[in-house]
Write an enzyme that holds these catalytic residues in place. Structure first.
Site, PDB file in Angstrom:
ATOM      1  N   HIS A  96       0.832  -1.208   0.000  1.00 56.72           N
ATOM      2  CA  HIS A  96       0.000   0.000   0.000  1.00 56.72           C
ATOM      3  C   HIS A  96       0.868   1.261   0.000  1.00 56.72           C
ATOM      4  O   HIS A  96       1.592   1.519   0.965  1.00 56.72           O
ATOM      5  CB  HIS A  96      -0.872  -0.045   1.268  1.00 56.72           C
ATOM      6  CG  HIS A  96      -1.881   1.030   1.386  1.00 56.72           C
ATOM      7  ND1 HIS A  96      -1.972   1.846   2.506  1.00 56.72           N
ATOM      8  CD2 HIS A  96      -2.863   1.437   0.555  1.00 56.72           C
ATOM      9  CE1 HIS A  96      -2.983   2.682   2.344  1.00 56.72           C
ATOM     10  NE2 HIS A  96      -3.539   2.461   1.177  1.00 56.72           N
ATOM     11  N   ARG A  97       0.823   2.003  -1.097  1.00 54.53           N
ATOM     12  CA  ARG A  97       1.705   3.176  -1.292  1.00 54.53           C
ATOM     13  C   ARG A  97       3.173   2.746  -1.161  1.00 54.53           C
ATOM     14  O   ARG A  97       4.023   3.492  -0.677  1.00 54.53           O
ATOM     15  CB  ARG A  97       1.385   4.296  -0.292  1.00 54.53           C
ATOM     16  CG  ARG A  97      -0.080   4.664  -0.257  1.00 54.53           C
ATOM     17  CD  ARG A  97      -0.416   5.742   0.754  1.00 54.53           C
ATOM     18  NE  ARG A  97      -1.850   5.772   1.053  1.00 54.53           N
ATOM     19  CZ  ARG A  97      -2.411   6.435   2.045  1.00 54.53           C
ATOM     20  NH1 ARG A  97      -1.652   7.156   2.858  1.00 54.53           N
ATOM     21  NH2 ARG A  97      -3.711   6.397   2.241  1.00 54.53           N
ATOM     22  N   GLU A 127       0.650  -0.667  -4.720  1.00 53.95           N
ATOM     23  CA  GLU A 127      -0.526   0.188  -4.907  1.00 53.95           C
ATOM     24  C   GLU A 127      -0.034   1.620  -4.771  1.00 53.95           C
ATOM     25  O   GLU A 127       0.830   1.896  -3.943  1.00 53.95           O
ATOM     26  CB  GLU A 127      -1.563  -0.134  -3.819  1.00 53.95           C
ATOM     27  CG  GLU A 127      -2.877   0.640  -3.912  1.00 53.95           C
ATOM     28  CD  GLU A 127      -2.895   1.966  -3.158  1.00 53.95           C
ATOM     29  OE1 GLU A 127      -3.887   2.706  -3.318  1.00 53.95           O
ATOM     30  OE2 GLU A 127      -1.944   2.279  -2.425  1.00 53.95           O
ATOM     31  N   ASP A 167      -1.033   6.131  -5.725  1.00 58.28           N
ATOM     32  CA  ASP A 167      -2.055   7.137  -6.014  1.00 58.28           C
ATOM     33  C   ASP A 167      -1.551   8.120  -7.057  1.00 58.28           C
ATOM     34  O   ASP A 167      -0.428   8.605  -6.955  1.00 58.28           O
ATOM     35  CB  ASP A 167      -2.381   7.923  -4.735  1.00 58.28           C
ATOM     36  CG  ASP A 167      -2.727   6.989  -3.585  1.00 58.28           C
ATOM     37  OD1 ASP A 167      -3.884   6.553  -3.532  1.00 58.28           O
ATOM     38  OD2 ASP A 167      -1.838   6.677  -2.756  1.00 58.28           O
ATOM     39  N   HIS A 221      -0.564  10.800  -2.415  1.00 56.04           N
ATOM     40  CA  HIS A 221      -1.898  10.434  -1.934  1.00 56.04           C
ATOM     41  C   HIS A 221      -2.812  11.631  -1.703  1.00 56.04           C
ATOM     42  O   HIS A 221      -3.937  11.666  -2.180  1.00 56.04           O
ATOM     43  CB  HIS A 221      -1.800   9.619  -0.642  1.00 56.04           C
ATOM     44  CG  HIS A 221      -3.148   9.275  -0.076  1.00 56.04           C
ATOM     45  ND1 HIS A 221      -3.825  10.099   0.801  1.00 56.04           N
ATOM     46  CD2 HIS A 221      -3.958   8.214  -0.305  1.00 56.04           C
ATOM     47  CE1 HIS A 221      -4.996   9.542   1.092  1.00 56.04           C
ATOM     48  NE2 HIS A 221      -5.103   8.406   0.435  1.00 56.04           N
ATOM     49  N   GLU A 256      -4.375   3.966  -8.235  1.00 59.12           N
ATOM     50  CA  GLU A 256      -5.607   4.613  -7.786  1.00 59.12           C
ATOM     51  C   GLU A 256      -5.671   6.020  -8.363  1.00 59.12           C
ATOM     52  O   GLU A 256      -4.775   6.838  -8.152  1.00 59.12           O
ATOM     53  CB  GLU A 256      -5.678   4.697  -6.252  1.00 59.12           C
ATOM     54  CG  GLU A 256      -6.960   5.375  -5.811  1.00 59.12           C
ATOM     55  CD  GLU A 256      -7.107   5.583  -4.305  1.00 59.12           C
ATOM     56  OE1 GLU A 256      -7.885   6.478  -3.921  1.00 59.12           O
ATOM     57  OE2 GLU A 256      -6.465   4.867  -3.518  1.00 59.12           O
ATOM     58  N   LYS A 301      -6.893   9.580  -8.169  1.00 55.71           N
ATOM     59  CA  LYS A 301      -7.413  10.489  -7.143  1.00 55.71           C
ATOM     60  C   LYS A 301      -8.183  11.593  -7.858  1.00 55.71           C
ATOM     61  O   LYS A 301      -7.695  12.702  -8.028  1.00 55.71           O
ATOM     62  CB  LYS A 301      -6.259  11.078  -6.329  1.00 55.71           C
ATOM     63  CG  LYS A 301      -5.397  10.051  -5.636  1.00 55.71           C
ATOM     64  CD  LYS A 301      -6.126   9.330  -4.516  1.00 55.71           C
ATOM     65  CE  LYS A 301      -6.274  10.224  -3.316  1.00 55.71           C
ATOM     66  NZ  LYS A 301      -6.812   9.482  -2.157  1.00 55.71           N
ATOM     67  N   ASP A 328       0.415  -1.950   4.375  1.00 54.26           N
ATOM     68  CA  ASP A 328       1.586  -1.069   4.559  1.00 54.26           C
ATOM     69  C   ASP A 328       2.827  -1.880   4.936  1.00 54.26           C
ATOM     70  O   ASP A 328       3.934  -1.357   4.931  1.00 54.26           O
ATOM     71  CB  ASP A 328       1.326  -0.069   5.707  1.00 54.26           C
ATOM     72  CG  ASP A 328       0.199   0.911   5.398  1.00 54.26           C
ATOM     73  OD1 ASP A 328      -0.013   1.208   4.211  1.00 54.26           O
ATOM     74  OD2 ASP A 328      -0.466   1.366   6.344  1.00 54.26           O
TER      75      ASP A 328
END
Length: 243
Positions: free
Chosen positions: A9-10, A36, A38, A51, A111, A113, A231
């Protein structure tokens, strides 16, 4: 052997400054199946990885991402807020990340945004970048703005999309099909057994986020989650290896 995929995640956001090359490289080293991240657009229309809609939390700058050029964003320190040893970390462009990922086996969940700030043509810009690096078969595009996903599907139905949602939706796999989405990326607290059962019958992958505690990792892996978004990819890999 458990086949739940592990998405960082990120990047490895538990141990590195989120959405930086440091975090993505750490995820690769840890052995994650994917990352993943953003995407937002700069003032000059270039997709960058960050993000929040502002740079305030994760850099030493202040202001809206949309008001900076790529060049201006590149001058910001995107690592010190996390740990002084990451002073060299910068906000990466999507192109940088895609170029790097081509030489790895990683999958990539992008993702969009596009909810708070409606970035014009973000869908087309991101799809063009994915195409230019021939990464269509390794990408999942997700968004909380489902109008964006409809646009992605209109422009290129070959790219996999997934709905992001925080609520306890009833039969979300049926709703997802109305926007031609192929996956369910749900907030961990709403990942209830009924969701997994129905999604399995509909042959739709469920990838909850953020899954950071071992007990949750364990129960989701045992419960047939297609993937988890975490994470702490290193921790998740240890849990998966133990099964």
């Amino acid at each position: 052997m458990n086949n739940t995929q592990i998405f960082a995640h990120r990047g490895s956001a538990g141990t590195h400054p989120e959405n930086t090359m440091d975090a993505f490289e750490a995820a690769l080293l840890a052995g994650a199946d994917g990352i993943e991240l953003d995407v937002q657009l700069t003032q000059d229309g270039i997709p960058v990885i960050i993000h929040d809609e502002t740079v305030n939390r994760t850099t030493n700058g202040e202001g809206w991402v949309k008001d900076f050029t790529l060049n201006e964003l590149k001058k910001l320190d995107a690592g010190s807020w996390f740990d002084p040893k990451f002073t060299d970390a910068t906000i990466p462009s999507l192109e940088e990340v895609l170029e790097w990922i081509t030489n790895t086996p990683l999958l990539i969940n992008i993702e969009l945004k596009s909810g708070v700030v409606r970035y014009p043509s973000i869908e087309k810009i991101v799809l063009d970048a994915i195409s230019s690096f021939k990464l269509k078969d390794r990408v999942i595009i997700s968004s909380f703005n489902h109008y964006s996903l409809v646009e992605v599907n209109r422009l290129d139905p070959a790219v996999e999309t997934a709905i992001l949602f925080m609520e306890g939706l009833y039969e979300p796999w049926k709703y997802a099909k109305t926007v031609n989405a192929k996956g369910l990326h749900c907030y961990l607290p709403v990942a209830v057994p009924e969701l997994f059962q129905g999604a399995a019958k509909a042959e739709m992958p469920v990838r909850p986020f953020p899954v950071n505690e071992e007990k949750h990792m364990l129960s989701l892996m045992k419960g047939g989650s297609s993937a988890i978004i975490t994470d702490w990819p290193e921790k998740a890999l240890k849990v998966r290896d133990s099964l």
